[in-house]
Write a protein that holds these residues in place. Structure first.
Motif, PDB file in Angstrom:
ATOM      1  N   ALA A 153       0.829  -1.210   0.000  1.00 30.75           N
ATOM      2  CA  ALA A 153       0.000   0.000   0.000  1.00 30.75           C
ATOM      3  C   ALA A 153       0.860   1.256   0.000  1.00 30.75           C
ATOM      4  N   ALA A 154       1.950   1.255   0.759  1.00 31.07           N
ATOM      5  CA  ALA A 154       2.844   2.416   0.794  1.00 31.07           C
ATOM      6  C   ALA A 154       3.490   2.640  -0.566  1.00 31.07           C
ATOM      7  N   ASP A 155       3.920   1.563  -1.217  1.00 29.41           N
ATOM      8  CA  ASP A 155       4.499   1.682  -2.562  1.00 29.41           C
ATOM      9  C   ASP A 155       3.456   2.175  -3.559  1.00 29.41           C
ATOM     10  N   TRP A 156       2.232   1.680  -3.414  1.00 29.42           N
ATOM     11  CA  TRP A 156       1.154   2.065  -4.319  1.00 29.42           C
ATOM     12  C   TRP A 156       0.900   3.574  -4.237  1.00 29.42           C
ATOM     13  N   GLU A 157       0.859   4.072  -3.015  1.00 30.36           N
ATOM     14  CA  GLU A 157       0.611   5.501  -2.814  1.00 30.36           C
ATOM     15  C   GLU A 157       1.714   6.342  -3.439  1.00 30.36           C
ATOM     16  N   GLU A 158       2.943   5.870  -3.332  1.00 27.93           N
ATOM     17  CA  GLU A 158       4.081   6.624  -3.856  1.00 27.93           C
ATOM     18  C   GLU A 158       4.092   6.654  -5.384  1.00 27.93           C
ATOM     19  N   ALA A 159       3.559   5.600  -6.027  1.00 28.76           N
ATOM     20  CA  ALA A 159       3.737   5.456  -7.477  1.00 28.76           C
ATOM     21  C   ALA A 159       2.458   5.552  -8.291  1.00 28.76           C
ATOM     22  N   VAL A 160       1.313   5.720  -7.652  1.00 28.01           N
ATOM     23  CA  VAL A 160       0.048   5.654  -8.391  1.00 28.01           C
ATOM     24  C   VAL A 160      -0.024   6.698  -9.514  1.00 28.01           C
ATOM     25  N   ALA A 161       0.646   7.819  -9.352  1.00 26.11           N
ATOM     26  CA  ALA A 161       0.597   8.882 -10.364  1.00 26.11           C
ATOM     27  C   ALA A 161       1.259   8.466 -11.671  1.00 26.11           C
ATOM     28  N   ARG A 162       2.065   7.391 -11.651  1.00 26.75           N
ATOM     29  CA  ARG A 162       2.728   6.932 -12.873  1.00 26.75           C
ATOM     30  C   ARG A 162       1.766   6.198 -13.802  1.00 26.75           C
ATOM     31  N   LEU A 163       0.630   5.758 -13.281  1.00 21.47           N
ATOM     32  CA  LEU A 163      -0.298   4.958 -14.075  1.00 21.47           C
ATOM     33  C   LEU A 163      -1.003   5.813 -15.127  1.00 21.47           C
ATOM     34  N   GLN A 164      -1.083   5.282 -16.342  1.00 21.57           N
ATOM     35  CA  GLN A 164      -1.697   6.000 -17.459  1.00 21.57           C
ATOM     36  C   GLN A 164      -2.736   5.106 -18.136  1.00 21.57           C
ATOM     37  N   ASP A 169      -6.942   2.651 -15.053  1.00 23.69           N
ATOM     38  CA  ASP A 169      -8.267   2.076 -14.833  1.00 23.69           C
ATOM     39  C   ASP A 169      -8.202   0.813 -13.984  1.00 23.69           C
ATOM     40  N   LEU A 170      -7.197  -0.026 -14.243  1.00 23.55           N
ATOM     41  CA  LEU A 170      -7.134  -1.347 -13.621  1.00 23.55           C
ATOM     42  C   LEU A 170      -6.351  -1.388 -12.316  1.00 23.55           C
ATOM     43  N   PHE A 171      -5.370  -0.486 -12.168  1.00 26.06           N
ATOM     44  CA  PHE A 171      -4.464  -0.577 -11.028  1.00 26.06           C
ATOM     45  C   PHE A 171      -4.598   0.608 -10.071  1.00 26.06           C
ATOM     46  N   SER A 172      -5.705   1.306 -10.145  1.00 29.74           N
ATOM     47  CA  SER A 172      -5.998   2.340  -9.152  1.00 29.74           C
ATOM     48  C   SER A 172      -7.491   2.335  -8.877  1.00 29.74           C
ATOM     49  N   ALA A 173      -7.875   2.964  -7.798  1.00 29.79           N
ATOM     50  CA  ALA A 173      -9.286   3.108  -7.443  1.00 29.79           C
ATOM     51  C   ALA A 173      -9.724   4.507  -7.868  1.00 29.79           C
ATOM     52  N   ASP A 174     -10.103   4.635  -9.148  1.00 29.65           N
ATOM     53  CA  ASP A 174     -10.457   5.943  -9.714  1.00 29.65           C
ATOM     54  C   ASP A 174      -9.326   6.956  -9.534  1.00 29.65           C
ATOM     55  N   GLY A 175      -8.115   6.490  -9.753  1.00 25.92           N
ATOM     56  CA  GLY A 175      -6.949   7.356  -9.654  1.00 25.92           C
ATOM     57  C   GLY A 175      -6.284   7.363  -8.302  1.00 25.92           C
ATOM     58  N   ALA A 176      -6.935   6.805  -7.301  1.00 25.02           N
ATOM     59  CA  ALA A 176      -6.363   6.750  -5.954  1.00 25.02           C
ATOM     60  C   ALA A 176      -5.670   5.406  -5.743  1.00 25.02           C
ATOM     61  N   PRO A 177      -4.672   5.360  -4.864  1.00 21.38           N
ATOM     62  CA  PRO A 177      -4.007   4.077  -4.597  1.00 21.38           C
ATOM     63  C   PRO A 177      -4.907   3.138  -3.817  1.00 21.38           C
ATOM     64  N   PHE A 178      -4.700   1.852  -4.003  1.00 22.29           N
ATOM     65  CA  PHE A 178      -5.364   0.870  -3.150  1.00 22.29           C
ATOM     66  C   PHE A 178      -4.748   0.970  -1.755  1.00 22.29           C
ATOM     67  N   SER A 179      -5.584   0.998  -0.751  1.00 23.85           N
ATOM     68  CA  SER A 179      -5.107   1.159   0.625  1.00 23.85           C
ATOM     69  C   SER A 179      -4.896  -0.203   1.279  1.00 23.85           C
TER      70      SER A 179
END
Length: 526
Positions: A153-164, A169-179
């Motif tokens: 979850a900590a890694d997800w929060e740090e890197a979620v902005a890289r997703l395009q 669509d598949l690896f974020s919760a409407d643009g937010a990281p999975f907690s």
């Protein structure tokens, strides 16, 4: 023996088999496969495929894999399952477009994924159980989902902005990281895994799955073709080795950076490390300076083995001696490049040992966190950006080019100790990995630490990308002050440096495992 008054982890001991991974579900899966009659290769493949669901920011079937295997008879073999650049990649074209380096997160950095071919090759040659039985746990969790672990979850929060695009669509919760504790599933990838289970590599490289990847990449401007995917083939390679104070360090040859770890070990062997405080500034300073010089040599010489002509130079103790002479014990160097002119990223690691003492040391990666941040349109396969490991310097052995494999940071290892014990180990952490190998090696050999203690110990890293010395909070403030006084730009990072796993096959036959508390995983045996 660890201090039981302090929080920490005990070493794990077992007799039959063991797995050490960065996620508990993967460790449990590996043990289950062993108990079903699988061997270490079967168990490692099963655990690795599941890690792509448990830690999607770190790895997945769109990435690459390397492995070292010690067979029950003691013989060693290596597997290079790193993919090649598409036939249409042209460094001159990238330079003409104004690029000075291959940009991470761009379609030009996406090489053909090699891991699936490597898994299928290993299974066909060395596995015991049917492939569908090995892939079944990953299919189950891809469909049902897994609760997200705290470090993930900590890694997800740090890197979620890289997703395009589709990846977002598949690896974020409407643009937010999975907690932490939220559930992540990848049902489309479950379908890909079913096809691999049924058809082997053809289900990935010569099928609708390949068509999905190629059409998605070409829509992004890539030159990738179905022929590029169909031609993907892992290769068996002969491991390389060296000694460090009576212990043998075993690595893979290029295009990985195992030779960098060996050069660094040769440099540090010239100092009496064992007389130093293991957590003190003197050791940290010398390691940082040696790292700068060894990595400079790496960047000059390591590449696809078809293009690397200076491996002997990297492994020469004479090279190590000349580089060590450039180190000032009282002052940090700024830039090693002018001094050495005459001398020359995200990952999971797992290890499995079975009851016959076959040992697998495996590393599996999509390079940057969430790879290129891009995914295929239909099946949601995250693409890695390993091509960012190429250079665009014309004439360089690691210059980007058609069909070439880029220089890789990921490296599995084995350590054969003077008492006859054998230890598969690996250290995750992008560029840190070569330094991490030698820090672990030195902790074991110079300071007599067991696997868990050697993993737990503080880490620092001379990070050229950040322009300073990353120092974990586990170092005392006084040590950070001493390092700053030596001229280091001390950087305290929000997250710890890397992660490691190790299993020692002791001379008495007992298995001794350690797993990094910097990650979510465990060592598990039976």
């Amino acid at each position: 023996m660890r201090d039981f008054h302090r929080p920490g982890r005990s070493t794990v001991f077992a007799d039959q088999g063991m797995c050490a991974t960065s996620h508990p579900l993967a460790a449990q899966t590996a043990i289950a496969i062993l108990q079903q009659g699988g061997n270490a290769v079967d168990a490692a493949i099963a655990a690795a495929l599941l890690l792509g669901i448990c830690e999607p920011q770190m790895t997945g079937i769109g990435g690459d894999m390397f492995a070292l295997i010690s067979k029950p008879d003691g013989s060693l073999t290596g597997v290079n399952a790193s993919g090649r650049a598409p036939a249409g990649l042209d460094a001159a074209d990238l330079r003409a477009r104004g690029m000075e380096k291959v940009p991470a997160g761009d379609v030009s950095a996406i090489t053909i994924p090699g891991a699936v071919d490597g898994f299928c090759r290993l299974h066909g040659d060395m596995g015991n159980l049917p492939l569908d039985q090995i892939v079944a746990p990953a299919i189950h969790y891809a469909e049902a989902g897994v609760p997200v672990a705290p470090r993930v979850a900590a890694d997800w929060e740090e890197a979620v902005a890289r997703l395009q695009g589709k990846a977002r669509d598949l690896f974020s919760a409407d643009g937010a990281p999975f907690s932490s504790a939220s559930r992540f599933a990848a049902p489309a990838q479950a379908e890909v895994l079913r096809r691999i289970a049924t058809h082997g590599r053809a289900g990935f490289y010569e099928s609708e799955v390949a068509e999905d990847m190629v059409s998605s990449l070409r829509a992004l401007g890539g030159t990738h073709t179905l022929d590029d995917f169909a031609a993907t083939a892992a290769t068996y390679v002969t491991p390389i080795s060296t000694t460090y104070r009576g212990a043998e360090l075993i690595e893979l040859p290029p295009n990985g950076q195992g030779a960098t770890a060996m050069l660094l070990a040769h440099m540090l062997e010239r100092y009496d490390i064992a007389s130093m405080d293991p957590n003190g500034a003197e050791r940290a300073h010398l390691e940082a300076e040696a790292t700068k010089l060894a990595y400079d040599a790496r960047n000059r010489f390591l590449a696809d083995p078809d293009a690397t002509a200076r491996l002997d130079h990297m492994l020469s103790r004479g090279t190590a001696a000349r580089l060590t002479d450039l180190i000032d014990p009282t002052r940090a160097m700024a830039d090693p490049a002018p001094l050495t002119e005459a001398t020359h990223r995200e990952t999971v690691y797992l290890t499995v040992v079975d009851s016959n003492r076959m040992a697998v040391s495996m590393i599996y990666s999509i390079f940057s966190s969430f790879g290129a941040g891009l995914a295929s349109d239909k099946f949601g396969i995250l693409f890695h950006d390993r091509g960012a490991g190429f250079t665009l310097t014309e004439g360089h052995p690691n210059e980007a080019g058609p069909g070439k494999r880029p220089m890789h940071t990921i490296i599995p290892a084995l350590l054969r100790e003077a008492d006859g014990s054998l230890m598969p180990f690996g250290v995750m952490g992008g560029q840190y990995q070569a330094t991490g190998h030698v820090r672990f090696l030195s902790n074991v050999v110079d300071f007599g630490m067991g696997p868990q203690a050697a993993i737990d110990a503080p880490r620092c890293f001379a990070d050229a990308d950040l322009g300073g010395l990353r120092v974990e909070d586990s170092y005392a403030p006084s040590v950070r002050d001493e390092l700053a006084a030596l001229g280091h730009t001390v950087i305290q990072t929000d997250l710890p440096i890397g992660g490691a796993q190790a299993i020692r096959i002791r001379a008495d036959g007992v298995l001794e495992g350690g797993s990094d508390p910097r990650k979510d995983g465990i060592a598990l045996g039976y």
